[in-house]
Each structure stands twice: as C-alpha cells, then as structure tokens.
Design an enzyme around this catalytic site. Structure first.
Site, PDB file in Angstrom:
ATOM      1  N   HIS A 115      -9.217  -5.727   4.417  1.00  0.00           N
ATOM      2  CA  HIS A 115      -9.821  -4.544   3.777  1.00  0.00           C
ATOM      3  C   HIS A 115     -11.056  -4.869   2.820  1.00  0.00           C
ATOM      4  CE1 HIS A 115      -8.753   0.140   3.680  1.00  0.00           C
ATOM      5  NE2 HIS A 115      -9.965  -0.202   4.172  1.00  0.00           N
TER       6      HIS A 115
ATOM      7  N   CYS B  96      -8.029   1.493  -1.693  1.00  0.00           N
ATOM      8  CA  CYS B  96      -7.946   0.271  -1.081  1.00  0.00           C
ATOM      9  C   CYS B  96      -8.662  -0.821  -1.235  1.00  0.00           C
ATOM     10  CB  CYS B  96      -7.560   0.397   0.463  1.00  0.00           C
ATOM     11  SG  CYS B  96      -6.193   1.602   0.959  1.00  0.00           S
TER      12      CYS B  96
ATOM     13  N   ASP C 243       0.801  -1.130  -0.112  1.00  0.00           N
ATOM     14  CA  ASP C 243      -0.256  -0.011   0.130  1.00  0.00           C
ATOM     15  C   ASP C 243       0.937   1.217   0.100  1.00  0.00           C
ATOM     16  OD1 ASP C 243      -3.149   0.146   1.642  1.00  0.00           O
ATOM     17  OD2 ASP C 243      -2.380  -1.160   0.169  1.00  0.00           O
ATOM     18  N   ASP C 244       0.466   2.182  -0.771  1.00  0.00           N
ATOM     19  CA  ASP C 244       1.141   3.598  -0.835  1.00  0.00           C
ATOM     20  C   ASP C 244       2.431   3.498  -1.191  1.00  0.00           C
ATOM     21  OD1 ASP C 244      -1.398   4.487   0.291  1.00  0.00           O
ATOM     22  OD2 ASP C 244      -1.122   4.033   2.110  1.00  0.00           O
TER      23      ASP C 244
END
Length: 230
Positions: free
Chosen positions: A131, A76, A36-37
């Site tokens: 998520h 996400c 992520d990111d």
C-alpha cells in the site's frame, strides 16, 4: 551521516547507555505485525467476546502491553508511510489510501525500516499488503525487502468493494516482483495462474508458511531477521 527519523530518536535514547560494541551485538529477530481494521476489543486481553485469541493473549501476557496507541493518520497508505519512515506522511506527500489508479508512491530517496535493518545485517521479508505504491519502482523489494509475498493495495479493491466493484480490475498477488495470481472481481475465487499441485490453503496460510521458512533458514545461518506481516 546516519539518518535518524524523529520517531526513532526514542530508541536511540533507550540505547544511549549501551556501549557501541555491546549495541553492535544486539540484533534480535523482529516480527512486526500490522493488523488492518483490528478493533480495540478484538483480542481476549482487550475483552473480545464470541471468539478466542490465545496466541495473541500469550504474547500480551509474556511481553509488554500498551493500552494506548497513536498513529500518524487513521488510514492505510498514510499510516504505513509513517510507520515505515518515522516521518509524518504529509511531509512525504502521502495521504489517504492508494488504489489501482494511483500513480504516486514512496520516493526512492526515503529511508524505510527494512533498509535500516539491512544496514545492520538483517535479512528482510514482508508479506500481506504493501500500500505504498503500485508501480514497480515503488515495489517493496525496491525499498529494502529481500523477499515479498502479497498485494499492492487493499483486498477490498476487488469484487468486495461496496460501490466500485464493476470497474476495479483483478487484484494482483506478487511473489517477489512477479505476479503469480489474480483475485477476480466476479465473485469466484478464480486464479489466473494455478497454485502448485497439492496446495490447499488460504493465501494467508501460504504467506505465513513462506515467512516461517524464510526465518528458519536465516536463523540457522545465524542471520538476524526482520519479518513484516501486514
């Protein structure tokens, strides 16, 4: 009838020239890492400055490196839904990023990647962030993972949230379907439940250790592994 999501039709074409008996024997161990990111220049091979990523650079050098990448959505929950199912997340009714208030999640009728691998005889384990739903019926172990160690939504949904921190409850940390720790929002890395005696490591280190032990155990038993790190 075997269900093949559109995105996986490509792989079917790749193996089209392989006989069914030979394909049945092709069961490599698979490690899927979702970062992520992570920015484009956050690896040495991509021009990172101020830090080094030797292991990732080695993987890029010894494997196949793609310089263009596309994802179903740039957020996400939706992007993970697309990755796990091969379907457009809008078709699944999954958009944006879920949090502690979300009541929706991945429908039980959807066929996810770990379920696909399990049908091929794989042992499956996931760590990190799920998520795709916070309620128990959406839990990763209800969608094909044999083992799970991680959190249900983003780790910034705690004291780290830029605007909603005061109203966000402690972030649950799961081992399987059981909550073993809580990350509090009050600035202290306090845990609701104690770590085992002698443990002194970050949660990420603990996850990777558990994942490695799981993989080694399965491989020794000649069982192929899908290990999902997110």
């Amino acid at each position: 009838m075997i269900r093949i999501p559109p995105v996986f039709a490509f792989f079917a074409a790749v193996f089209a020239g392989v006989s069914s008996s030979a394909l049945a024997q092709v069961r490599p161990n698979v490690i899927l890492i979702v970062a992520d990111d992570m920015g484009y220049a956050d690896m040495g091979t991509q021009g990172a400055r101020g830090f080094k990523t030797p292991h990732l650079d080695r993987m890029a050098a010894e494997g196949t490196r793609f310089t263009n990448f596309y994802v179903a959505q740039a957020v996400c929950t939706a992007s993970r839904a697309g990755l796990m199912t091969g379907a457009y997340p809008n078709r699944l009714g999954m958009q944006g990023a879920y949090n502690h208030t979300s009541r929706d999640g991945m429908h039980e009728d959807e066929w996810l990647m770990p379920e696909m691998f399990k049908e091929r005889g794989y042992a499956t384990m996931g760590t990190g962030k799920w998520h795709l739903g916070t309620r128990m019926k959406f839990h990763p172990m209800r969608h094909g993972f044999d083992e799970w160690l991680g959190i249900p939504y983003s780790n910034d949904n705690t004291k780290y949230h830029p605007s909603l921190a005061p109203e966000i409850p402690p972030l649950p940390y799961y081992d399987g379907e059981k909550i073993i720790e809580f990350h509090l929002r009050n600035g202290a890395e306090a845990l609701a439940l104690p770590m085992p005696e002698g443990e002194d490591m970050s949660l990420r280190d603990g996850e990777l250790r558990e994942l490695l032990e799981f993989a080694v155990k399965q491989v020794k038993g000649r069982v192929p592994v899908l290990a999902h790190v997110s």
